[in-house]
Design an enzyme around this catalytic site. Structure first.
Site, PDB file in Angstrom:
ATOM      1  CE  LYS A  46      -4.466   1.106   0.350  1.00  0.00           C
ATOM      2  NZ  LYS A  46      -5.691   0.404  -0.058  1.00  0.00           N
ATOM      3  CG  ASP A 105      -7.396   3.584  -0.434  1.00  0.00           C
ATOM      4  OD1 ASP A 105      -7.864   2.447  -0.313  1.00  0.00           O
ATOM      5  OD2 ASP A 105      -7.441   4.421   0.499  1.00  0.00           O
TER       6      ASP A 105
HETATM    7  P1  NDP Z   1     -13.022   7.938  -2.155  1.00  0.00           P
HETATM    8  O1  NDP Z   1     -11.941   8.923  -1.952  1.00  0.00           O
HETATM    9  O2  NDP Z   1     -13.589   7.747  -3.520  1.00  0.00           O
HETATM   10  O3  NDP Z   1     -14.254   8.240  -1.166  1.00  0.00           O
HETATM   11  C1  NDP Z   1     -14.103   8.288   0.205  1.00  0.00           C
HETATM   12  C2  NDP Z   1     -15.385   8.845   0.799  1.00  0.00           C
HETATM   13  O4  NDP Z   1     -15.296   8.796   2.210  1.00  0.00           O
HETATM   14  C3  NDP Z   1     -15.622  10.304   0.427  1.00  0.00           C
HETATM   15  O5  NDP Z   1     -16.998  10.540   0.355  1.00  0.00           O
HETATM   16  C4  NDP Z   1     -14.987  11.061   1.576  1.00  0.00           C
HETATM   17  O6  NDP Z   1     -15.567  12.336   1.801  1.00  0.00           O
HETATM   18  C5  NDP Z   1     -15.286  10.132   2.737  1.00  0.00           C
HETATM   19  N1  NDP Z   1     -14.199  10.214   3.733  1.00  0.00           N
HETATM   20  C6  NDP Z   1     -12.881   9.979   3.538  1.00  0.00           C
HETATM   21  N2  NDP Z   1     -12.183  10.177   4.653  1.00  0.00           N
HETATM   22  C7  NDP Z   1     -13.085  10.544   5.582  1.00  0.00           C
HETATM   23  C8  NDP Z   1     -12.986  10.875   6.947  1.00  0.00           C
HETATM   24  N3  NDP Z   1     -11.809  10.876   7.583  1.00  0.00           N
HETATM   25  N4  NDP Z   1     -14.143  11.188   7.587  1.00  0.00           N
HETATM   26  C9  NDP Z   1     -15.338  11.188   6.939  1.00  0.00           C
HETATM   27  N5  NDP Z   1     -15.486  10.873   5.643  1.00  0.00           N
HETATM   28  C10 NDP Z   1     -14.386  10.566   4.987  1.00  0.00           C
HETATM   29  O7  NDP Z   1     -12.449   6.555  -1.593  1.00  0.00           O
HETATM   30  P2  NDP Z   1     -12.956   5.080  -1.902  1.00  0.00           P
HETATM   31  O8  NDP Z   1     -14.416   5.053  -2.064  1.00  0.00           O
HETATM   32  O9  NDP Z   1     -12.085   4.522  -2.941  1.00  0.00           O
HETATM   33  O10 NDP Z   1     -12.542   4.341  -0.532  1.00  0.00           O
HETATM   34  C11 NDP Z   1     -13.397   4.301   0.606  1.00  0.00           C
HETATM   35  C12 NDP Z   1     -12.933   3.208   1.546  1.00  0.00           C
HETATM   36  O11 NDP Z   1     -12.932   1.951   0.844  1.00  0.00           O
HETATM   37  C13 NDP Z   1     -11.515   3.354   2.108  1.00  0.00           C
HETATM   38  O12 NDP Z   1     -11.470   2.792   3.394  1.00  0.00           O
HETATM   39  C14 NDP Z   1     -10.681   2.502   1.149  1.00  0.00           C
HETATM   40  O13 NDP Z   1      -9.472   2.083   1.749  1.00  0.00           O
HETATM   41  C15 NDP Z   1     -11.645   1.341   0.935  1.00  0.00           C
HETATM   42  N6  NDP Z   1     -11.438   0.537  -0.253  1.00  0.00           N
HETATM   43  C16 NDP Z   1     -11.343   1.118  -1.495  1.00  0.00           C
HETATM   44  C17 NDP Z   1     -11.175   0.315  -2.606  1.00  0.00           C
HETATM   45  C18 NDP Z   1     -11.116   0.881  -3.977  1.00  0.00           C
HETATM   46  O14 NDP Z   1     -10.937   0.104  -4.919  1.00  0.00           O
HETATM   47  N7  NDP Z   1     -11.278   2.182  -4.172  1.00  0.00           N
HETATM   48  C19 NDP Z   1     -11.069  -1.145  -2.496  1.00  0.00           C
HETATM   49  C20 NDP Z   1     -11.249  -1.645  -1.166  1.00  0.00           C
HETATM   50  C21 NDP Z   1     -11.401  -0.814  -0.108  1.00  0.00           C
HETATM   51  P3  NDP Z   1     -15.277  13.576   0.817  1.00  0.00           P
HETATM   52  O15 NDP Z   1     -16.152  13.337  -0.378  1.00  0.00           O
HETATM   53  O16 NDP Z   1     -15.665  14.777   1.588  1.00  0.00           O
HETATM   54  O17 NDP Z   1     -13.835  13.508   0.470  1.00  0.00           O
END
Ligand code: NDP
Length: 445
Positions: free
Chosen positions: A118, A158
């Protein structure tokens, strides 16, 4: 654990991830006493390689900014290092190590041979211009490119790293290496990407939830679902829930959440997509557009998140780590939820996990439930190496089969080790056994 904590006392998220695994693998160590002499556990916990580097870049005002980049190459016993990159101000070595550690077990669960890694940077893409994002990505890749490659380490996205960032990162990699190889996944369709890759983690998580429900003859039809996040994972999970007849009541971003009692529909989903992916706005706008809904801004004074307090049947945390604490978990249970399935990585604190297990609800831990993302990354690599491009239907069908396979192996392993229906134990033990065996067979390297 005391050995782990003494070595890196500040790495609390990493400790949490390691503790979660150590709590469940005792029975495997009892059956394999030789693992202790070979220090298999200690070796799995210690990254094979940690890369930390300076990322200097120039902002639009001509001011040079300095960020810190990381790549943790955790374990390559099963295959090349594979795992995403995160750009978020909270990124530090602790966060990247916890994510890399989880990734090793997750990748071991999928029926493809992949090791785990990662990376990321403490860079905040929010509020940056296109030019700044591009210059940052290029500066980041100017160092990272020497550590990755299609047979060494293949990053993906991510939090904060989506198709746009992957474009700039991969573009720079391609230029520096003077070759067009599959050294990245999550690529755009025009330049080697796979259909269904953006959807994979969200869709796969819902397939996993449907498999859990099916073990007791239930479906998602008519179920009220609480979803957090409004990124790729959350929005594609919401889309799949709707397709399978469920109701999506909530979404959230880092500034607040919406509660829509009527439930989201495809039109509302399209609005959110345009808002978050194109205009990069805040969910507060949803509340203005649909006045029947409730928008609740984040309140840092609260020690729980009211999103998890609404009556519902399912909860899908899809935002970030530790977003469900013990209080949230108690409210989730009190609201009638009997299924929690994790799209995010480690979104539930140990207290929350304990409550879910104690109450014997369906609980799908992230490392199993969101493995569809890396699984389709693996399928993207297969397509790149064979120069083929599969249809949407083909990739989706393969994703479904993979999620079914992961679900079944968690279930079977949990049963074999005397913890029936405990998907946490099933996932940790299945992943651990595969990695441990490979490490022993490969010798002390
Ligand atoms: P994105 O950046 O596309 O979306 C993340 C979302 O979560 C956004 O809406 C963001 O808000 C919100 N967010 C992020 N950090 C915080 C925080 N500290 N507090 C509150 N809200 C928060 O990321 P992904 O959808 O890709 O990833 C989401 C999760 O899924 C993570 O844990 C990631 O590790 C996991 N994951 C992702 C994969 C992938 O292929 N993308 C695969 C497997 C797991 P805002 O819109 O305001 O930024």
């Amino acid at each position: 654990m005391s050995w782990v904590k003494d070595r890196d006392p500040e790495q609390h998220e990493f400790h949490q991830a390691v503790q979660g695994v150590l709590d469940t693998i005792g029975p495997v160590l009892e059956r394999n006493p030789g693992y202790r002499r070979l220090a298999v556990v200690e070796r799995i916990i210690e990254p094979e390689r940690v890369i930390s580097f300076r990322v200097p870049w120039m902002d639009d005002d001509g001011q040079v900014q300095v960020n810190r980049g990381y790549r943790v190459q955790m374990n390559s016993a099963l295959g090349l290092y594979k795992g995403g990159l995160r750009f978020h101000p909270s990124v530090n070595l602790d966060i990247i190590k916890f994510l890399a550690f989880e990734q090793v077990f997750k990748n071991a669960l999928i029926p493809l041979s992949l090791g785990g890694g990662k990376g990321g940077a403490d860079f905040d893409p929010k509020g940056k211009s296109e030019g700044e994002i591009m210059r940052f990505c290029q500066a980041f890749m100017a160092e990272l490119y020497r550590h990755i490659g299609p047979d060494t380490d293949v990053p993906a996205g991510d939090i904060g790293v989506g198709k746009r960032e992957i474009g700039y990162l991969f573009g720079m990699y391609k230029k520096l290496g003077n070759e067009f190889t599959g050294a990245f996944t999550g690529k755009g369709l025009l330049w080697g990407g796979s259909l269904i890759r953006p959807e994979a983690a969200g869709y796969g998580m819902v397939y996993f939830a449907a498999e859990m429900l099916a073990t007791r003859g239930k479906t998602l039809e008519g179920r009220r679902c609480l979803i957090s996040g409004a990124g790729d994972v959350a929005l594609f999970a919401a889309e799949k829930v709707l397709e399978l007849g469920g109701r999506v009541l909530t979404l959230s971003d880092s500034t607040g959440f919406i509660y829509d009692e009527q439930g989201l529909n495809l039109d509302k989903m399209a609005f959110v997509r345009e808002l978050k992916n194109i205009r990069r706005g805040r969910l507060a706008e949803y509340g203005e557009r649909y006045p029947d809904t409730v928008y609740v801004p984040c309140d840092p004074r609260l020690d729980y998140n009211p999103l998890w307090s609404f009556p519902a049947d399912c909860a899908f945390p899809c935002a970030t780590e530790n977003e469900i604490n013990g209080k949230d978990a108690a409210r989730i249970l009190a609201g009638g939820v009997d299924l929690v399935c994790e799209g995010a990585n480690m979104p539930s604190t140990p207290e929350a996990v304990e409550l879910f297990l104690e109450h014997k609800i369906f609980y799908g831990p992230g490392k199993a439930a969101n493995a569809g993302g890396v699984a389709v990354s693996g399928l993207e690599m297969v397509q790149n190496s064979t120069h083929l491009a599969w249809s949407r239907e083909e990739v989706d069908a393969k994703l479904k089969v993979i999620m079914k396979f992961i679900h079944q192996s968690c279930l079977d392993t949990a049963c074999e080790y005397g913890m029936p229906e405990n998907y946490v134990a099933g996932a940790n033990i299945s992943g651990f056994i595969k990695v441990a065996r490979a490490m022993v067979e490969l010798g002390l390297i």
